[in-house]
Design a protein around this motif. Structure first.
Motif, mmCIF file in Angstrom:
data_model
loop_
_atom_site.group_PDB
_atom_site.id
_atom_site.type_symbol
_atom_site.label_atom_id
_atom_site.label_comp_id
_atom_site.label_asym_id
_atom_site.label_seq_id
_atom_site.Cartn_x
_atom_site.Cartn_y
_atom_site.Cartn_z
ATOM 1 N N LEU A 1 -2.379 -5.695 -3.751
ATOM 2 C CA LEU A 1 -2.241 -4.895 -2.254
ATOM 3 C C LEU A 1 -2.995 -5.849 -1.296
ATOM 4 O O LEU A 1 -4.189 -6.269 -1.645
ATOM 5 C CB LEU A 1 -2.700 -3.699 -2.363
ATOM 6 N N ALA A 2 -2.516 -6.298 -0.396
ATOM 7 C CA ALA A 2 -2.729 -7.102 0.844
ATOM 8 C C ALA A 2 -3.516 -6.179 1.724
ATOM 9 O O ALA A 2 -3.476 -4.993 1.922
ATOM 10 C CB ALA A 2 -1.780 -7.769 1.581
ATOM 11 N N GLY A 3 -4.581 -6.813 2.501
ATOM 12 C CA GLY A 3 -5.475 -5.995 3.424
ATOM 13 C C GLY A 3 -6.412 -5.083 2.993
ATOM 14 O O GLY A 3 -7.040 -4.556 4.005
ATOM 15 N N LEU A 4 -6.967 -5.088 1.725
ATOM 16 C CA LEU A 4 -7.779 -4.602 1.407
ATOM 17 C C LEU A 4 -9.225 -5.251 1.035
ATOM 18 O O LEU A 4 -10.048 -4.735 0.387
ATOM 19 C CB LEU A 4 -7.382 -3.732 0.026
ATOM 20 N N LEU B 1 0.911 -1.252 0.092
ATOM 21 C CA LEU B 1 0.014 0.116 -0.062
ATOM 22 C C LEU B 1 0.947 1.147 0.071
ATOM 23 O O LEU B 1 0.570 2.139 -0.700
ATOM 24 C CB LEU B 1 -1.014 -0.096 1.185
ATOM 25 N N ASP B 2 1.809 1.515 0.701
ATOM 26 C CA ASP B 2 2.778 2.475 1.100
ATOM 27 C C ASP B 2 3.554 2.679 -0.477
ATOM 28 O O ASP B 2 3.460 3.982 -0.747
ATOM 29 C CB ASP B 2 3.846 2.378 2.045
ATOM 30 N N ALA B 3 3.892 1.635 -1.143
ATOM 31 C CA ALA B 3 4.291 1.971 -2.494
ATOM 32 C C ALA B 3 3.315 2.490 -3.566
ATOM 33 O O ALA B 3 3.647 3.358 -4.328
ATOM 34 C CB ALA B 3 4.901 0.619 -2.942
ATOM 35 N N ALA B 4 2.075 1.956 -3.353
ATOM 36 C CA ALA B 4 1.117 2.526 -4.356
ATOM 37 C C ALA B 4 0.941 3.976 -3.967
ATOM 38 O O ALA B 4 0.658 4.811 -5.012
ATOM 39 C CB ALA B 4 -0.375 1.639 -3.926
ATOM 40 N N VAL C 1 -9.431 3.312 0.451
ATOM 41 C CA VAL C 1 -8.930 1.934 0.774
ATOM 42 C C VAL C 1 -10.158 1.314 1.475
ATOM 43 O O VAL C 1 -9.993 0.122 1.618
ATOM 44 C CB VAL C 1 -7.872 2.101 2.098
ATOM 45 N N ALA C 2 -11.218 1.940 1.714
ATOM 46 C CA ALA C 2 -12.511 1.224 2.259
ATOM 47 C C ALA C 2 -13.582 2.228 2.145
ATOM 48 O O ALA C 2 -13.562 3.578 1.983
ATOM 49 C CB ALA C 2 -12.251 0.910 3.613
#
Ligand code: FAD
Length: 307
Positions: free
Chosen positions: A60-63, A14-17, A171-172
């Motif tokens: 991306l993980a966690g989304l 996510l930070d890279a995105a 993100v949500a």
């Protein structure tokens, strides 16, 4: 047609995105986020959008989580329509989500398209923006600058235009749980099931313990250019089971919704649908809240039209 050339990025963190979106914005480069691609890819192919960069967020993980709590339902950016439609906890707390999602396109499109992506696309012809407008809630946006919550009334700026900044990733989204005693309903008219609606209505009715209507609201799909909810309480507040006020609320809505003509329907026909579908959706919502007004069904018979 084929899309105009663009550079494809597939960040895995996510930070890279967020860093990439920030750098592209600083460089004045037009970038588009790619989620399910069910709206973006047709727009690229028809060259209605010609971004220089496409940032695919699917790695991306966690989304991809759906969280249900006392406040409502929080939906991650990579939750597909189909996943949310089938989520038992979300369906139990907010049946409106399931009611509306079943009207979104066909299962193959719902398997891929994301619910947050639908909100970001901000199409007045889409079901989920009306649901968010009706229930209230927020889109959670993140960038290198931090996180902010954009409340539903501030999020939809116009057709296909949201309040997201070019370097922000949604993100949500959070859908609010309505107050106790609230029933909801979603009705729409489409030429074929799975088509975009000619007109649709999401409605919520709150009933008190004495069986009186305390609040009535509705939000519209494909009625006009705006995305927002109407307070129709003036037509029905205080009404009990023996008052056929839903058709009056439909007439109130007819006067408030600025309908538009297009190749699918005239503005006049849409106004008629606004009146009839509002009455029907409010009655269904009231029934879900425990208010039985079926004896007034004739007032809502589409063959007769709204009174
Ligand atoms: C044949 C067909 C029929 C359809 N019928 C319907 C219908 O009846 N009702 C309906 O509501 N929809 C319908 N859709 C659209 C579908 O619901 C899409 O899935 C939805 O509109 C967009 O979600 P997506 O994940 O595919 O987004 P994408 O197509 O990937 O993106 C759409 C837009 O949102 C932006 N975006 C997406 N996610 C984010 C994010 N996390 N952060 C920031 N920006 C983001 C993109 O940059 C782009 O501008 C249909 C689509 C097709 C192809």
């Amino acid at each position: 047609m084929k899309p105009a050339p663009f550079t494809y990025h597939r960040p895995v963190e996510l930070d890279a995105a967020l860093d990439l979106l920030g750098r592209l914005r600083d460089a004045g480069q037009h970038a588009k986020v790619l989620a399910g691609g069910q709206s973006l890819l047709p727009m690229l192919s028809m060259r209605l959008a010609e971004p220089a960069h496409v940032v695919d967020i699917n790695a991306l993980a966690g989304l991809d989580g759906v969280d249900v709590d006392a406040a409502g339902v929080r939906v991650g950016a990579l939750v597909r329509h189909r996943g949310l439609e089938r989520h038992a906890g979300a369906g139990a707390v907010l049946p409106l989500l399931r009611q509306a999602l079943r009207q979104v396109a066909h299962p193959t499109i719902r398997n891929r398209g994301t619910s947050v992506g639908s909100l970001c696309h901000a199409d007045p012809a889409a079901e989920l923006p009306a649901v968010l407008a009706l229930l209230g809630g927020a889109v959670v946006a993140r960038s290198r600058r931090g996180e902010r919550r954009i409340q539903a009334p501030d999020f939809f700026l116009g057709p296909l235009e949201s309040a997201l900044e070019p370097d922000e990733l949604a993100v949500a989204t959070q859908f609010h749980r309505p107050p106790p005693g609230t029933g909801t309903a979603f009705v729409e008219v489409a030429r074929r099931h799975g088509d975009y609606a000619v007109c649709g209505v999401a409605a919520a009715v709150t009933v008190d313990e004495a069986g009186r209507v305390r609040a009535a609201r509705a939000a519209y799909v494909s009625a006009g250019e705006g995305i927002g909810a109407l307070d129709l309480g003036a037509a029905v507040a205080g009404a009990g089971v023996d008052v056929a006020a839903w058709a009056d609320a439909g007439e109130l809505a007819r006067g408030l919704v600025a309908t538009e003509s297009d190749i699918h329907a005239s503005a006049q026909y849409r106004s008629q649908l606004v009146a009839v579908l509002t009455a029907r959706a409010l009655q269904d919502a009231a029934a879900q809240a425990g208010l039985d007004s079926t004896s007034h069904a004739s007032a809502l018979d589409p063959a007769q039209g709204a009174r």
